[in-house]
Motif scaffolding. Structure first.
Motif, short mmCIF file in Angstrom:
data_model
loop_
_atom_site.label_atom_id
_atom_site.label_comp_id
_atom_site.label_asym_id
_atom_site.label_seq_id
_atom_site.Cartn_x
_atom_site.Cartn_y
_atom_site.Cartn_z
N ASP A 6 0.83 -1.21 0.00
CA ASP A 6 0.00 0.00 0.00
C ASP A 6 0.86 1.26 0.00
OD1 ASP A 6 -2.27 -1.52 -0.02
OD2 ASP A 6 -2.64 -1.39 2.13
N LEU A 7 1.96 1.21 0.77
CA LEU A 7 2.86 2.36 0.81
C LEU A 7 3.50 2.59 -0.56
CD1 LEU A 7 4.12 4.53 2.62
CD2 LEU A 7 5.97 2.92 3.12
N LEU A 8 3.85 1.50 -1.23
CA LEU A 8 4.44 1.61 -2.57
C LEU A 8 3.49 2.33 -3.53
CD1 LEU A 8 6.61 0.79 -4.70
CD2 LEU A 8 5.27 -1.29 -5.06
N GLU A 9 2.20 1.92 -3.54
CA GLU A 9 1.25 2.55 -4.45
C GLU A 9 1.09 4.03 -4.13
OE1 GLU A 9 -3.29 1.93 -6.16
OE2 GLU A 9 -2.24 0.27 -5.19
N SER A 10 1.05 4.36 -2.83
CA SER A 10 0.93 5.77 -2.43
C SER A 10 2.13 6.58 -2.90
CB SER A 10 0.80 5.85 -0.90
OG SER A 10 0.77 7.19 -0.47
N ARG A 11 3.33 6.00 -2.77
CA ARG A 11 4.55 6.72 -3.17
C ARG A 11 4.70 6.80 -4.69
NH1 ARG A 11 3.46 8.14 1.19
NH2 ARG A 11 4.81 8.01 3.03
N ILE A 12 4.19 5.79 -5.40
CA ILE A 12 4.19 5.86 -6.86
C ILE A 12 3.34 7.05 -7.31
CG2 ILE A 12 3.29 4.75 -8.95
CD1 ILE A 12 4.19 2.06 -7.77
N MET A 13 2.15 7.20 -6.71
CA MET A 13 1.28 8.32 -7.07
C MET A 13 1.94 9.65 -6.73
SD MET A 13 -2.51 6.86 -6.15
CE MET A 13 -3.31 8.38 -6.69
N HIS A 14 2.61 9.70 -5.59
CA HIS A 14 3.30 10.94 -5.20
C HIS A 14 4.37 11.31 -6.23
CE1 HIS A 14 4.89 13.99 -2.48
NE2 HIS A 14 6.10 13.51 -2.73
N ALA A 15 5.06 10.29 -6.77
CA ALA A 15 6.12 10.55 -7.74
C ALA A 15 5.57 10.88 -9.13
CB ALA A 15 7.04 9.33 -7.82
N LEU A 16 4.47 10.21 -9.53
CA LEU A 16 3.92 10.39 -10.87
C LEU A 16 3.15 11.70 -11.03
CD1 LEU A 16 2.51 6.90 -11.95
CD2 LEU A 16 4.37 8.17 -13.03
N TYR A 17 2.59 12.21 -9.92
CA TYR A 17 1.70 13.38 -10.00
C TYR A 17 2.20 14.49 -9.06
CZ TYR A 17 -1.36 9.67 -11.80
OH TYR A 17 -1.88 8.61 -12.50
N PRO A 18 3.40 15.02 -9.29
CA PRO A 18 3.95 16.00 -8.34
C PRO A 18 3.21 17.32 -8.30
CG PRO A 18 5.35 15.81 -10.29
CD PRO A 18 4.34 14.71 -10.38
N THR A 19 2.44 17.67 -9.35
CA THR A 19 1.80 18.99 -9.38
C THR A 19 0.28 18.92 -9.36
OG1 THR A 19 1.76 19.11 -11.81
CG2 THR A 19 3.76 19.88 -10.71
N THR A 20 -0.31 17.72 -9.18
CA THR A 20 -1.78 17.63 -9.17
C THR A 20 -2.27 16.98 -7.89
OG1 THR A 20 -2.11 15.40 -10.10
CG2 THR A 20 -1.58 17.17 -11.66
N THR A 21 -3.58 16.94 -7.75
CA THR A 21 -4.18 16.40 -6.53
C THR A 21 -3.81 14.94 -6.30
OG1 THR A 21 -6.28 16.20 -5.32
CG2 THR A 21 -6.34 15.66 -7.67
N TYR A 22 -3.50 14.19 -7.38
CA TYR A 22 -3.19 12.78 -7.22
C TYR A 22 -1.86 12.52 -6.53
CZ TYR A 22 -7.14 12.05 -10.37
OH TYR A 22 -8.39 12.03 -10.94
N GLY A 23 -1.05 13.55 -6.38
CA GLY A 23 0.20 13.40 -5.63
C GLY A 23 0.01 13.41 -4.13
N HIS A 24 -1.20 13.71 -3.67
CA HIS A 24 -1.50 13.74 -2.24
C HIS A 24 -2.18 12.45 -1.81
CE1 HIS A 24 -0.33 17.91 -2.23
NE2 HIS A 24 -1.25 18.22 -3.12
N GLU A 25 -2.00 12.08 -0.56
CA GLU A 25 -2.61 10.87 0.00
C GLU A 25 -4.01 11.23 0.49
OE1 GLU A 25 -3.93 7.75 0.77
OE2 GLU A 25 -1.82 7.37 0.31
#
Length: 374
Positions: free
Chosen positions: A175-194
């Protein structure tokens, strides 16, 4: 009902028979409040209601998740501490839940009993539009976070329903991996936040920000109502209009989801996660290769990617999976294809690997994909 008919404050905008599900689909808009409503009419006595709001987070405090929990802690008509718990115990529901996604919050219920179905609708609508959380600061403390201490000599600790839930969720490496993947892929949009909340950030949520989030997004103009099954739709539209929607005026809601611009080059990110001292770190590394993949509204592309995921990675004989397994980069190969958001992402993951195998993993995956494409 025909297109452009006006029924109890709603205008029918579209009507279409859908043969795949043997149902007639109706799309309505409530003219005063701006609420949208989709009705799928058929003979199914298992009736479904859902009201959803677009709720894009702007930080990692988990405010969308905490508000989802908190709306179900009593309301204007139902001033119980936890009406949701009472419904679980006493309702005839066939489904009852609420869910926070990276960009939306949904409140679905279902029942085969007409009276019970109407009651469930009313409890949920009163909860989302008139929750007690707006006046009672203890709701945030209970559902979000609070300080806790057992004895005067003990250190202060944090606790709270969502805080503890997310501590558990993000203690799972997957679960942490998926959260961090999103943080890396979407640094400037809402999807970068948990959207569920990061325990490191949840205690930063203030009562003012909590109330402001509800006031901003939980309005009919930002809602989508869904009805399904065999029911008197005119009666339901009348109820929705008279009891709730007619009490609101249409407003602009700034909840648009922005798309992440493409990167100019390959980005690399390394994130640590905790393991116990007894375990050690040998072969505990995850290697992931991830892309954003268009928009979920492109249904043909999404179906194609689902088929590709299965063909490339989801069976023992899948060629990309087999190439990565044969290379002995790790103990297993997995994939993530997340489509419950406007801008989906696709990841290839090798479990139980070592950091120094990263370049081999990347080049092997890209070479094999190129060969398969050709």
């Amino acid at each position: 009902m025909e297109v452009n008919d006006r029924i109890h404050g709603f205008c029918l905008q579209h009507k279409e028979y859908i043969p795949e599900v043997d149902s007639t689909a109706y799309t309505f808009e409530h003219e005063k409040s701006g609420a949208r409503l989709f009705f799928l009419e058929n003979g199914d006595d298992n009736k479904v209601f859902s009201i959803s709001f677009r709720t894009p987070p702007v930080d990692d405090t988990g405010v969308a998740h905490i508000v989802e929990h908190s709306t179900l802690c009593g309301s204007r008509k139902y001033p119980l501490k936890e009406p949701f718990v009472e419904l679980v115990k006493g309702s005839l529901n066939t489904f009852l839940n609420a869910m926070t996604y990276p960009d939306k919050t949904m409140y679905p219920v279902a029942s085969r009993n007409d009276k019970d179905f109407q009651n469930l609708m009313d409890v949920y609508l009163d909860a989302v539009f008139y929750p007690n959380m707006r006046e009672n600061p203890q709701v945030l403390m209970q559902e979000g976070w609070h300080y806790e201490i057992e004895k005067p000599e003990d250190p202060l600790t944090y606790s709270g329903v969502v805080y503890n839930e997310m501590k558990g969720a993000l203690s799972s490496p997957d679960d942490l991996l998926e959260s961090r993947i999103m943080h890396a892929l979407y640094p400037t949009t809402t999807y970068g936040h948990e959207s569920g909340g990061d325990p490191e950030a949840i205690p930063d949520l203030t009562q003012e920000a909590f109330i402001a989030f509800h006031a901003k997004y939980y309005h009919p103009s930002n809602s989508y109502i869904y009805l399904y099954g065999a029911m008197d739709i005119a009666e339901k539209l009348r109820y929705l209009d008279e009891e709730y929607l007619s009490h609101f005026d249409r407003i602009p809601v700034p909840s648009k989801i922005d798309l992440q611009p493409e990167f100019s080059h390959l980005e690399r990110e390394t994130v640590a996660y905790p393991v116990s001292e007894e375990e050690g770190t040998a072969e505990k590394t995850f290697l992931a290769l991830s892309w954003t993949t268009g928009q979920s509204l492109d249904h043909k592309a999404m179906m194609g990617l689902e088929i590709l995921e299965h063909a490339l990675l989801r069976t023992p004989a899948a060629p990309l999976r087999k190439a990565l397994v044969d290379a002995k980069l790790g103990k297993d190969v997995d994939s993530i294809f997340e489509t419950d958001m406007l801008q989906p992402f696709f990841s290839i993951v090798v479990n139980n690997a070592e950091p120094e195998r990263l370049d081999t993993f990347y080049h092997l995956a890209m070479t094999k994909l190129q060969q398969l494409a050709e």
